[in-house]
Scaffold this motif. Sequence first.
Motif, short mmCIF file in Angstrom:
data_model
loop_
_atom_site.label_atom_id
_atom_site.label_comp_id
_atom_site.label_asym_id
_atom_site.label_seq_id
_atom_site.Cartn_x
_atom_site.Cartn_y
_atom_site.Cartn_z
N GLY A 188 -15.02 -0.59 7.95
CA GLY A 188 -14.70 -0.96 9.33
C GLY A 188 -15.58 -0.27 10.34
N GLN A 189 -15.36 -0.61 11.59
CA GLN A 189 -16.12 -0.02 12.70
C GLN A 189 -15.56 1.33 13.13
OE1 GLN A 189 -18.86 -1.25 14.42
NE2 GLN A 189 -19.05 -2.99 13.04
N GLY A 190 -14.32 1.64 12.73
CA GLY A 190 -13.70 2.88 13.20
C GLY A 190 -13.31 2.84 14.65
N ALA A 191 -13.47 1.70 15.30
CA ALA A 191 -13.20 1.53 16.72
C ALA A 191 -13.15 0.03 17.03
CB ALA A 191 -14.30 2.21 17.54
N PRO A 192 -12.43 -0.33 18.10
CA PRO A 192 -11.45 0.50 18.79
C PRO A 192 -10.16 0.61 17.97
CG PRO A 192 -11.97 -1.50 20.06
CD PRO A 192 -12.57 -1.65 18.71
N LEU A 193 -9.51 1.75 18.08
CA LEU A 193 -8.25 1.96 17.35
C LEU A 193 -7.04 1.52 18.16
CD1 LEU A 193 -8.89 5.43 15.65
CD2 LEU A 193 -9.09 3.13 14.66
N ALA A 194 -7.25 1.07 19.39
CA ALA A 194 -6.13 0.64 20.24
C ALA A 194 -5.45 -0.61 19.73
CB ALA A 194 -6.63 0.41 21.66
N ALA A 195 -6.08 -1.30 18.76
CA ALA A 195 -5.56 -2.60 18.33
C ALA A 195 -4.11 -2.53 17.88
CB ALA A 195 -6.44 -3.15 17.21
N LEU A 196 -3.73 -1.46 17.18
CA LEU A 196 -2.37 -1.41 16.65
C LEU A 196 -1.34 -1.31 17.77
CD1 LEU A 196 -0.70 -1.36 14.03
CD2 LEU A 196 -0.64 1.11 14.26
N LEU A 197 -1.54 -0.38 18.70
CA LEU A 197 -0.60 -0.26 19.82
C LEU A 197 -0.56 -1.55 20.62
CD1 LEU A 197 -0.02 2.71 22.19
CD2 LEU A 197 -0.41 0.45 23.14
N ALA A 205 -9.31 -6.33 13.21
CA ALA A 205 -9.96 -5.83 14.41
C ALA A 205 -11.20 -5.00 14.10
CB ALA A 205 -8.98 -4.99 15.23
N THR A 206 -11.11 -4.13 13.11
CA THR A 206 -12.24 -3.23 12.83
C THR A 206 -13.21 -3.79 11.80
OG1 THR A 206 -11.11 -2.04 11.04
CG2 THR A 206 -10.75 -1.24 13.30
#
Length: 388
Positions: free
Chosen positions: A137-146, A352-353
């Motif tokens: 994965g890209q390791g970003a953005p991690l906001a996807a889950l929230l 997402a990632t």
Amino acid sequence: MLSGTSYDAVDAAVAELAFEGTDLCLRPRGLHTEPYPAALRGELAGCLPPAATTLERVCRLDTGLGQFFGEVAARADAALAGGRADLVVSHGQTVYHWVADARARGTLQLGAAAWIAEATGLPVVSDLRTRDIARGGQGAPLAALLDALLILDEAPGAPARGALNLGGIANITARGADGGVLAYDLGPANALIDAAVTEASGGAECMDTGGARAARGTVDAGLLDALLDEPYYRLPPPKSTGKELFHADYLGTRLRAVGRRPATDDLVATLTELTARLVAAACREHALTELVVSGGGVRNPVLMDRLRALAAPAALVPPERFGLPAQAKEAYLFALLGFLTVHGLAGSVPSATGAGGPAVLGSLTPGAAPLRLPAPRTAPPRRLRIVT
């Protein structure tokens, strides 16, 4: 606890989290923010791309950041949790996000967790991005889950809603045509604006406070067209970027290519317009009717006005409508991710990632007491509820 790509301050959000059936409930207890000491911020700036550095400087910076994060965490615990916190989750400070051929190959966040554990006596979850990269994965953005649990809505007839964060880099979360969650970095939000202001002021200013310069300036249409002709913007998601690409030297190269350097206020106005254009294009791409906007960029009224104008018919919505303050949303994100980690649950969203599968994120550093983890959960939450 979060320090973003603008590296102006450390945000520490305190939250109570608990499972209630298939819901995960988050009770915000407040945000504690401390600006970086000038000397530490200077050391950090001197190590970031495109500057050359040494392993000695990296070691010193890792230690200095860890010590400062530990002090901030201890003060946040005392002020907002009455000294009763159970866990610290530290994103650390990104100093390099390694992307080659559109793939993330590695990432480095400094701020050694042992110093935080020593200062607070609490266990610390850190290094939350690397596991996703290890899975492709890209390791970003991690906001996807929230965003997926709180903001995006799958109900029939619900608004086509997306979530935008305006930090040094702008990132967006939305649903794709198949209903899956997409999240990716759009490009610079504050990164190039900050670089232009810092250079023009000789370091006396480091941001366009209140959008004052952009308000005085005039957009340079030719320069804007040249800036929009950046190959990164044409890459399909998943994708991620950072100040490894969008830094002062990048801006200088683009200015030399057009053969002129506008007055500083005109340059800042043009860079502000660039961010607004990138966001508006994403809103059209995903046919959004609502965009929930958070991050430091919400304090720039010129940027927000241009977003309202260009993103229409998508309406800008504050995250407060969903129970989280705009400035604190990312810090609460990492509280959520760390809570999932200690319960053995994945914090990444592969769609997402681009990772090969979901991953439990981070590394765990014990605190002063014997490490006791909660019983692992077998099913992820289906919804995030903010309670007061």
